[in-house]
Scaffold this motif. Structure first.
Motif, PDB file in Angstrom:
ATOM      1  N   ALA A  87      -6.742   3.920  -7.979  1.00  0.00           N
ATOM      2  CA  ALA A  87      -7.446   3.341  -6.831  1.00  0.00           C
ATOM      3  C   ALA A  87      -7.723   1.854  -7.004  1.00  0.00           C
ATOM      4  CB  ALA A  87      -8.751   4.083  -6.590  1.00  0.00           C
ATOM      5  N   VAL A  88      -7.877   1.407  -8.239  1.00  0.00           N
ATOM      6  CA  VAL A  88      -8.181  -0.006  -8.470  1.00  0.00           C
ATOM      7  C   VAL A  88      -7.042  -0.900  -7.978  1.00  0.00           C
ATOM      8  CG1 VAL A  88      -7.284  -0.084 -10.834  1.00  0.00           C
ATOM      9  CG2 VAL A  88      -9.113  -1.641 -10.140  1.00  0.00           C
ATOM     10  N   TRP A  89      -5.810  -0.430  -8.036  1.00  0.00           N
ATOM     11  CA  TRP A  89      -4.681  -1.238  -7.564  1.00  0.00           C
ATOM     12  C   TRP A  89      -4.730  -1.434  -6.061  1.00  0.00           C
ATOM     13  CZ3 TRP A  89      -2.437  -4.051 -10.973  1.00  0.00           C
ATOM     14  CH2 TRP A  89      -2.363  -3.611 -12.280  1.00  0.00           C
ATOM     15  N   PHE A  90      -5.246  -0.448  -5.335  1.00  0.00           N
ATOM     16  CA  PHE A  90      -5.357  -0.566  -3.883  1.00  0.00           C
ATOM     17  C   PHE A  90      -6.414  -1.588  -3.478  1.00  0.00           C
ATOM     18  CE2 PHE A  90      -3.400   3.564  -4.410  1.00  0.00           C
ATOM     19  CZ  PHE A  90      -2.475   3.606  -3.390  1.00  0.00           C
ATOM     20  N   THR A  91      -7.382  -1.840  -4.338  1.00  0.00           N
ATOM     21  CA  THR A  91      -8.430  -2.800  -4.007  1.00  0.00           C
ATOM     22  C   THR A  91      -8.107  -4.214  -4.478  1.00  0.00           C
ATOM     23  OG1 THR A  91      -9.636  -2.307  -6.031  1.00  0.00           O
ATOM     24  CG2 THR A  91     -10.210  -1.029  -4.084  1.00  0.00           C
ATOM     25  N   ILE A  92      -7.128  -4.354  -5.350  1.00  0.00           N
ATOM     26  CA  ILE A  92      -6.801  -5.676  -5.895  1.00  0.00           C
ATOM     27  C   ILE A  92      -5.531  -6.260  -5.272  1.00  0.00           C
ATOM     28  CG2 ILE A  92      -6.093  -6.915  -7.978  1.00  0.00           C
ATOM     29  CD1 ILE A  92      -7.885  -5.006  -9.562  1.00  0.00           C
ATOM     30  N   PRO A 134      -5.289  -7.207  -0.937  1.00  0.00           N
ATOM     31  CA  PRO A 134      -6.031  -8.429  -0.582  1.00  0.00           C
ATOM     32  C   PRO A 134      -5.512  -9.658  -1.325  1.00  0.00           C
ATOM     33  CG  PRO A 134      -7.563  -6.649  -1.031  1.00  0.00           C
ATOM     34  CD  PRO A 134      -6.207  -6.169  -1.443  1.00  0.00           C
ATOM     35  N   ILE A 138       0.838  -1.200   0.000  1.00  0.00           N
ATOM     36  CA  ILE A 138       0.000   0.000   0.000  1.00  0.00           C
ATOM     37  C   ILE A 138       0.872   1.249   0.000  1.00  0.00           C
ATOM     38  CG2 ILE A 138      -1.629   1.347   1.396  1.00  0.00           C
ATOM     39  CD1 ILE A 138      -2.868  -1.348   2.236  1.00  0.00           C
TER      40      ILE A 138
END
Length: 62
Positions: free
Chosen positions: A32-37, A40, A22
């Motif tokens: 932002a999509v990289w932070f959600t994929i 996790p 992160i």
């Protein structure tokens, strides 16, 4: 039987890797999509690999 200490330590290591990811994504100003994929994914994939390798299983003498 699962060793709770090994699970805790293993998940703490994976959590540290996810937090580091992160920080790197934030430094690179990633979308932002990289932070959600990615974070996790590190947690789930790392837990899957650890379980598959038997790192969370107790040894016969324990």
């Amino acid at each position: 039987m699962v060793s709770k200490i090994r699970v805790l330590l293993g998940m703490l290591v994976l959590l540290a890797l996810a937090i580091g990811t992160i920080v790197l994504l934030a430094a690179a100003k990633a979308a932002a999509v990289w932070f959600t994929i990615v974070p996790p994914g590190i947690l789930f994939f790392g837990a899957f690999v650890s379980q598959s390798l038997g790192w969370f299983n107790r040894k016969a003498g324990d």
